[in-house]
Design a protein around this motif. Structure first.
Motif, short mmCIF file in Angstrom:
data_model
loop_
_atom_site.label_atom_id
_atom_site.label_comp_id
_atom_site.label_asym_id
_atom_site.label_seq_id
_atom_site.Cartn_x
_atom_site.Cartn_y
_atom_site.Cartn_z
N UNK A 264 0.82 -1.22 0.00
CA UNK A 264 0.00 0.00 0.00
C UNK A 264 0.86 1.28 0.00
N UNK A 265 2.12 1.16 0.41
CA UNK A 265 2.96 2.34 0.63
C UNK A 265 3.07 3.24 -0.61
N UNK A 266 3.45 2.65 -1.74
CA UNK A 266 3.65 3.46 -2.95
C UNK A 266 2.35 4.11 -3.40
N UNK A 267 1.26 3.38 -3.27
CA UNK A 267 -0.04 3.93 -3.67
C UNK A 267 -0.37 5.17 -2.82
N UNK A 268 -0.05 5.11 -1.53
CA UNK A 268 -0.33 6.27 -0.65
C UNK A 268 0.58 7.46 -1.00
N UNK A 269 1.78 7.15 -1.46
CA UNK A 269 2.69 8.22 -1.90
C UNK A 269 2.08 8.95 -3.09
N UNK A 270 1.52 8.17 -3.99
CA UNK A 270 0.92 8.77 -5.19
C UNK A 270 -0.36 9.52 -4.82
N UNK A 271 -1.08 8.97 -3.85
CA UNK A 271 -2.29 9.68 -3.38
C UNK A 271 -1.89 11.05 -2.81
N UNK A 272 -0.76 11.10 -2.13
CA UNK A 272 -0.28 12.39 -1.58
C UNK A 272 -0.06 13.42 -2.69
N UNK A 273 0.35 12.97 -3.88
CA UNK A 273 0.57 13.94 -4.96
C UNK A 273 -0.76 14.53 -5.42
N UNK A 274 -1.84 13.75 -5.32
CA UNK A 274 -3.18 14.27 -5.65
C UNK A 274 -3.59 15.31 -4.60
N UNK A 275 -3.29 15.02 -3.33
CA UNK A 275 -3.61 15.97 -2.24
C UNK A 275 -2.82 17.26 -2.45
N UNK A 276 -1.56 17.11 -2.88
CA UNK A 276 -0.70 18.28 -3.09
C UNK A 276 -1.28 19.17 -4.18
N UNK A 277 -1.81 18.54 -5.22
CA UNK A 277 -2.40 19.32 -6.31
C UNK A 277 -3.64 20.07 -5.81
N UNK A 278 -4.46 19.38 -5.02
CA UNK A 278 -5.67 20.04 -4.48
C UNK A 278 -5.25 21.23 -3.61
N UNK A 279 -4.24 21.02 -2.74
CA UNK A 279 -3.77 22.11 -1.85
C UNK A 279 -3.24 23.28 -2.67
N UNK A 280 -2.51 22.96 -3.75
CA UNK A 280 -1.90 23.99 -4.61
C UNK A 280 -2.98 24.88 -5.22
N UNK A 281 -4.09 24.24 -5.58
CA UNK A 281 -5.15 25.02 -6.25
C UNK A 281 -6.05 25.78 -5.28
N UNK A 282 -5.99 25.40 -4.00
CA UNK A 282 -6.86 26.09 -3.02
C UNK A 282 -6.34 27.47 -2.68
#
Ligand code: NAP
Length: 282
Positions: A264-282
């Motif tokens: 699950x580790x790598x998948x969660x790393x990639x999920x973090x990049x989606x969160x980073x994009x959301x944060x960037x746009x907020x």
């Protein structure tokens, strides 16, 4: 006989969420997440991890930029590359593959990663924020442990949890995340006295020591949940810290290695990049 916690199956669900997020953004003509991964030199483990990160990211539609620097790069050269990625508006997540070659100053280099792109939670500031309950991103391996437990509806509140290992990348942050879930957490390490007795008190035992098959049934309370973070190479195979065949008869639930936390580790790393994009746009 205990049940196996299937990390691969749980990872599949998270992968579906990421895929949907990326597809929706593509369909709406919006930016998609992109990760930059920096490798300095030729460390075998790092090349392997970078390859598997790229494979998972690409399969989910997430951009992946490989930055490979010479083994003999200087601190300044690596930092220059990090600054370039910090300023690249198309990159939301930066991964620095560790360990770095010995001549480099890891602390000096890591702290240059922009904390808004620090999806692996490596910088002092990201770690400090984690302990203050203000994390931008949860560190992936510790988050994998907690996500696995939540996915199978384990309520951690008030549980006696023993974490074996106190490293900055696994033991300490996993203890913090479990504390956030209101567990009563004990951290053990190589100087802990009466280790078996302490471990045997655990409702949930999390093991991250890098000692293949160290934890036998003698360390485990009847019906405890056992999470094995260890990944050592042993007799040519990736092997956990838990002696699976012995412990599966005593524990109620147990993660396998491979196919447990690491799945699950790598998948969660990639999920973090989606969160980073959301944060960037907020
Ligand atoms: P680490 O930095 O070497 O730390 C190991 C910890 O275990 C230390 O705190 C050490 O105690 C403790 N320890 C070692 N031998 C012990 C013993 N006999 N009894 C009690 N405690 C003992 O390792 P790490 O980076 O945390 O990694 C731990 C394991 O997790 C490794 O197998 C690693 O490959 C694996 N890992 C897996 C993932 C994944 O995604 N699946 C990710 C990262 C790491 P002291 O502090 O007293 O020395």
């Amino acid at each position: 006989m205990g049940q196996i916690i299937n990390g691969k199956e749980i990872a599949l669900k998270v992968k579906e969420e990421i895929k949907t997020f990326v597809e929706q953004r593509k369909n709406n003509g919006l930016k998609i997440p992109k990760i930059a991964s920096i490798l300095v030199g030729n460390d075998g483990g790092s090349i392997y991890y970078m390859g598997s990160q790229e494979k998972v990211a690409t399969s989910l539609g997430v951009g992946f930029l490989k930055v490979v620097l010479e083994e003999n790069s200087s601190n300044e050269e690596v930092i220059k590359e990090i600054h370039k990625l910090n300023n690249d508006e198309d990159v939301q997540g930066i991964i620095l593959q560790l360990p770095l070659p010995k001549h480099l100053d890891e602390k000096k280099i890591v702290k240059e990663i922009d904390i808004h792109k620090d999806i692996d939670c490596l910088t002092f500031e990201s770690q400090g924020r984690l302990y203050m309950g203000e994390a931008n991103f949860l560190p992936c391996t510790p988050n994998s442990v907690v996500t696995l437990l939540k996915s199978i509806n384990i309520d951690m509140e008030g549980k006696e949890v023993v974490v074996l290992g106190r490293s900055n990348i696994v033991g300490k942050p996993v203890a913090q995340l479990l504390l956030n879930e209101n567990a009563t957490v004990t951290i053990c390490h190589s100087r802990t006295k009466n280790l078996k007795e302490v471990c045997k008190k655990a409702d949930i035992l999390v093991v991250a020591i890098g000692r293949p098959k160290f934890i036998t049934d003698e360390y485990v309370k009847e019906d405890a949940i056992v999470i094995d973070v260890g990944t050592s190479s042993f007799e040519g195979k990736i092997t956990g810290d838990v002696d699976f065949d012995k412990v599966i008869n005593k524990a109620s639930l147990l993660t396998p290695v491979p196919g447990g936390v690491g799945a699950l580790t790598t998948t969660l790393l990639i999920k973090n990049s989606c969160e980073a994009l959301k944060d960037y746009e907020d």
